[in-house]
Design an enzyme around this catalytic site. Sequence first.
Site, mmCIF file in Angstrom:
data_model
loop_
_atom_site.group_PDB
_atom_site.id
_atom_site.type_symbol
_atom_site.label_atom_id
_atom_site.label_comp_id
_atom_site.label_asym_id
_atom_site.label_seq_id
_atom_site.Cartn_x
_atom_site.Cartn_y
_atom_site.Cartn_z
ATOM 1 C CB THR A 12 28.148 -21.235 25.539
ATOM 2 O OG1 THR A 12 28.398 -22.241 24.547
ATOM 3 C CG2 THR A 12 26.774 -21.454 26.142
ATOM 4 C CB SER A 13 32.553 -19.796 23.349
ATOM 5 O OG SER A 13 33.864 -19.234 23.322
#
Length: 387
Positions: free
Chosen positions: A96-97
Amino acid sequence: MTDTAHERRSLADKLAQAGALTTPAWREAVEAIPRELFLNPGVFLPEGGRWRPMSALATDLKEWIHTAYSLETLTTQLDGHLTADQVSGLVAGLPTSSSTMPALVVSMIESLDVEDGNTVLEIGTGTGYSGALMCHRLGEDNFTTIEVDPEVAARADAALETAGYSTWTVTGDGLLGHPRRAPYDRVIATCLVRRIPYTWVQQTRPGGIILATVGSWANGSGLAKVTVNEDGTAEGRIIGRASFMQARSQAVKPVDGDLSARTAYARSVRQTKVTPLALDEWTPAFLAQLVAPGTQLVRAATSKGEQLLYLFDPERESFAEFTENGPDWQVRQGGPVFLWDRIEKALIAWQIANCPDITEVQLRITQESHRYSIKGDPALSWEHRLD
């Protein structure tokens, strides 16, 4: 702090050799910014379908620096919360990042055509590394970055401060831009968006440039570069292929559950005119998303190991199910929209036009619509109305 000047120069050399780094000003920035500062508290490395955590504090310094200056994308968060310092063994999860591969970061920045004194809005702060490059080139007061995840934003802001830049790091929904500091000369998005929000056009000066990756499939998205006109429209084209994580508010929930129930009621069964494996190619995959927005491509297997391919539009309860039949493919379709009929028609028109590359796709944005076209061909023109 370890001196990584040699590694930074080596990274700049590799990016230049790859054609991603072409201007002296950006080379100076790459050589000046320590990438390792923007990877704390650690990264996740892929291993056997799972993720191996590498913590900055618990890793041999030489290995850590080698990893920091690799040319690969380095995942820094899983499932919206998990960082490498919180686990010790292999874990499962969805990225997610991340710190995107340097070649893509730098080539996108180069494509912005930044000039001295320009103001830039970045959508998706991530680790803050690309922001540091911008601050070095333009000055911290000319750069604004917005990040939806408060924890990611806080880590990026701390890293930027450590690097010497007290810039505008904002926590919020990047799809709304940041009107407080508008208008901007340049807007760049480091996340995947379904379409360029008109708010970004409104916040960009006439003559300014917006650069963003559009689409919703990881392997079929296009890097759009548009210039804002005096009348509030924006025009440009897809300049290449790029893949980023989806904007959080637009992240698609994967289709799962009982797929046989989803495909139980077919209204049409026929042989395909185009192999659905064409969707493994980048440009056909991009065109499929233009023709059938919101559609997901899903692969599965039967209990006997037979491979199945599906298209689902959960919102419209439509599906297409493909099964291989010798050299041919059969498609079953159901729901109010025959997804494959629409996509197949576009792919046939694309083939008749001699399979133009994704970089042939033109884009025009107004407040009411987004229009995509290829070579002015009516058969290769699609309009998405917003009103």
